[in-house]
Write a protein that holds these residues in place. Structure first.
Motif, mmCIF file in Angstrom:
data_model
loop_
_atom_site.group_PDB
_atom_site.id
_atom_site.type_symbol
_atom_site.label_atom_id
_atom_site.label_comp_id
_atom_site.label_asym_id
_atom_site.label_seq_id
_atom_site.Cartn_x
_atom_site.Cartn_y
_atom_site.Cartn_z
ATOM 1 N N ASP A 138 0.822 -1.221 0.000
ATOM 2 C CA ASP A 138 0.000 0.000 0.000
ATOM 3 C C ASP A 138 0.852 1.265 0.000
ATOM 4 O O ASP A 138 0.708 2.141 0.864
ATOM 5 N N CYS A 139 1.742 1.380 -0.966
ATOM 6 C CA CYS A 139 2.630 2.533 -1.044
ATOM 7 C C CYS A 139 1.948 3.718 -1.722
ATOM 8 O O CYS A 139 1.206 3.545 -2.690
ATOM 9 N N THR A 140 2.224 4.902 -1.218
ATOM 10 C CA THR A 140 1.699 6.130 -1.811
ATOM 11 C C THR A 140 2.808 7.160 -1.908
ATOM 12 O O THR A 140 3.704 7.210 -1.053
ATOM 13 N N LEU A 141 2.738 7.975 -2.932
ATOM 14 C CA LEU A 141 3.718 9.036 -3.144
ATOM 15 C C LEU A 141 3.087 10.349 -2.703
ATOM 16 O O LEU A 141 2.123 10.821 -3.303
ATOM 17 N N THR A 142 3.628 10.944 -1.649
ATOM 18 C CA THR A 142 3.104 12.183 -1.099
ATOM 19 C C THR A 142 4.199 13.227 -1.022
ATOM 20 O O THR A 142 5.208 13.031 -0.347
ATOM 21 N N ASN A 143 3.994 14.330 -1.753
ATOM 22 C CA ASN A 143 4.991 15.408 -1.783
ATOM 23 C C ASN A 143 6.382 14.893 -2.119
ATOM 24 O O ASN A 143 7.389 15.311 -1.531
ATOM 25 N N GLY A 144 6.432 13.966 -3.053
ATOM 26 C CA GLY A 144 7.706 13.437 -3.516
ATOM 27 C C GLY A 144 8.308 12.366 -2.637
ATOM 28 O O GLY A 144 9.389 11.852 -2.932
ATOM 29 N N GLU A 145 7.643 11.996 -1.546
ATOM 30 C CA GLU A 145 8.166 10.979 -0.633
ATOM 31 C C GLU A 145 7.304 9.726 -0.695
ATOM 32 O O GLU A 145 6.085 9.791 -0.589
ATOM 33 N N CYS A 146 7.960 8.576 -0.874
ATOM 34 C CA CYS A 146 7.252 7.299 -0.918
ATOM 35 C C CYS A 146 7.070 6.786 0.505
ATOM 36 O O CYS A 146 8.037 6.646 1.259
ATOM 37 N N LYS A 147 5.798 6.495 0.858
ATOM 38 C CA LYS A 147 5.490 5.933 2.158
ATOM 39 C C LYS A 147 4.652 4.680 1.972
ATOM 40 O O LYS A 147 3.768 4.635 1.119
ATOM 41 N N CYS A 148 4.935 3.658 2.797
ATOM 42 C CA CYS A 148 4.259 2.371 2.651
ATOM 43 C C CYS A 148 3.879 1.824 4.021
ATOM 44 O O CYS A 148 4.404 2.251 5.050
ATOM 45 N N VAL A 149 2.995 0.838 4.012
ATOM 46 C CA VAL A 149 2.601 0.151 5.236
ATOM 47 C C VAL A 149 3.439 -1.112 5.370
ATOM 48 O O VAL A 149 3.526 -1.923 4.440
ATOM 49 N N SER A 150 4.062 -1.287 6.522
ATOM 50 C CA SER A 150 4.907 -2.452 6.760
ATOM 51 C C SER A 150 4.060 -3.700 6.913
ATOM 52 O O SER A 150 2.993 -3.672 7.517
ATOM 53 N N TRP A 151 4.519 -4.820 6.348
ATOM 54 C CA TRP A 151 3.802 -6.084 6.494
ATOM 55 C C TRP A 151 3.567 -6.390 7.970
ATOM 56 O O TRP A 151 4.433 -6.193 8.816
ATOM 57 N N GLY A 152 2.392 -6.904 8.275
ATOM 58 C CA GLY A 152 2.108 -7.384 9.616
ATOM 59 C C GLY A 152 1.749 -6.313 10.617
ATOM 60 O O GLY A 152 1.556 -6.615 11.799
ATOM 61 N N SER A 153 1.672 -5.043 10.196
ATOM 62 C CA SER A 153 1.322 -3.961 11.107
ATOM 63 C C SER A 153 0.599 -2.873 10.332
ATOM 64 O O SER A 153 0.529 -2.900 9.107
ATOM 65 N N ASP A 154 0.086 -1.905 11.057
ATOM 66 C CA ASP A 154 -0.565 -0.763 10.425
ATOM 67 C C ASP A 154 0.335 0.467 10.449
ATOM 68 O O ASP A 154 -0.130 1.594 10.291
ATOM 69 N N VAL A 155 1.613 0.248 10.666
ATOM 70 C CA VAL A 155 2.558 1.357 10.778
ATOM 71 C C VAL A 155 3.053 1.763 9.386
ATOM 72 O O VAL A 155 3.492 0.917 8.606
ATOM 73 N N THR A 156 2.975 3.042 9.107
ATOM 74 C CA THR A 156 3.462 3.578 7.838
ATOM 75 C C THR A 156 4.932 3.953 7.979
ATOM 76 O O THR A 156 5.329 4.615 8.950
#
Length: 305
Positions: free
Chosen positions: A35-53
């Motif tokens: 579930d990766c998203t590009l926000t303001n030029g920064e790639c952020k994703c959700v780590s497997w097994g948790s809800d932590v971005t």
């Protein structure tokens, strides 16, 4: 031209799968995300097994990486042929909202223990009533490893290793000391709480990324550990990692048994009474090697022999 067109067409399904798996962008520093998203030029994703971005521009915490690895194994993802269960080394940890280890770990069972900031056990295993008052910080990590080719210029090895730690793991050079002597490379990573800024990577995360690199299971998506010294790759063997805490452990050495995977060694330091945890990896087999509990000086004699 027709050949190139066929190659591109053959890659389209793979690219589609990557896009589905990762989302809008690809996380270069961590392959165990979704579930990766590009926000303001920064790639952020959700780590497997948790809800932590997590941010893909820096290292993911060791706690989240361990949780993602266990989640992957539990979901039926392919295991390496040499893999085996090491419950005291890899477990399903509990992480806080920032991805750090919480003090009390139970691995989904009624058996619990306390850990340091590197997720290493520092108390006897007990029941769920065990009290863990704080996460004691691991402020000093010592890595000892031996190049397969020992006929290398010491200054070149030290410089190349230091640059790799800075460039690959984003660690500030002020936390790194590298020496190459008597055929062994010794890397000291020192970082107490007051020295770590909000933007700094943690030395425990650096050590875990390095450990996975040496074992041939890199965490970054595409790149692999690659150091060149005097025109040839620097291949490592007989790697040992020690973790030193700011406070002494809370268990009795008498109750430790021979053959443990993580070897706990109590030492008295001039400034800090610490806990050292020794982790063996051997590049040839890709396995953790079992070892007996030994005094610090005995281990060093064996290392230098």
């Amino acid at each position: 031209m027709a050949f190139h067109r066929r190659v591109v067409l053959s890659l389209l399904p793979l690219l589609a799968l990557v896009a589905i798996a990762y989302g809008d962008c690809v996380c270069e520093k961590n392959k165990r995300v979704k579930d990766c998203t590009l926000t303001n030029g920064e790639c952020k994703c959700v780590s497997w097994g948790s809800d932590v971005t997590v941010s893909c521009g820096t290292l993911t915490s060791k706690c989240l990486l361990m949780k993602a690895e266990v989640t992957g194994l539990m979901s039926g993802r392919k295991r390496p042929s040499h893999a085996y269960v090491d419950n005291d080394g890899i477990y399903n940890p509990e992480c806080d909202n920032s991805g750090n280890f919480i003090a009390k770990q139970c691995n989904g069972t009624s058996t619990c223990w306390c850990v340091n900031s590197a997720g290493v056990r520092r108390t006897e295993k007990s029941d769920a009533n065990i009290t863990c008052n704080e996460v004691v910080r691991t402020s000093w990590i010592i890595i000892e490893t031996k190049p397969i080719n020992t006929a290398l210029d010491a200054h070149s090895v030290e410089r190349a290793f230091r640059e790799a730690l800075v460039q690959r793991y984003l660690l500030n050079e002020k936390h790194i000391n590298v020496t190459y002597a008597n055929a062994y490379i010794t890397v000291e990573l020192k970082q107490n709480a007051s020295e770590k800024s909000a933007s700094d990577v943690d030395i425990a995360d650096v050590a875990y990324y390095f450990e996975k690199d040496v074992k041939g299971d890199p965490i970054p998506l595409q790149s692999r550990w690659n150091i060149t010294v005097q025109g040839e790759p620097l291949q490592l063997q007989d790697t040992l990692i020690y973790y030193v805490d700011e406070k002494p452990p809370e268990f009795s050495m008498k109750r430790l048994t021979a053959g443990v995977i993580a070897v706990i060694v109590v030492v008295v330091l001039a400034v800090v009474a610490g806990i050292l945890v020794l982790v063996f990896t051997r590049r040839k087999t890709g396995k953790y090697e079992k070892a007996e509990v030994k005094e610090m000086n005995e281990m060093h004699r064996e290392l230098k022999s």
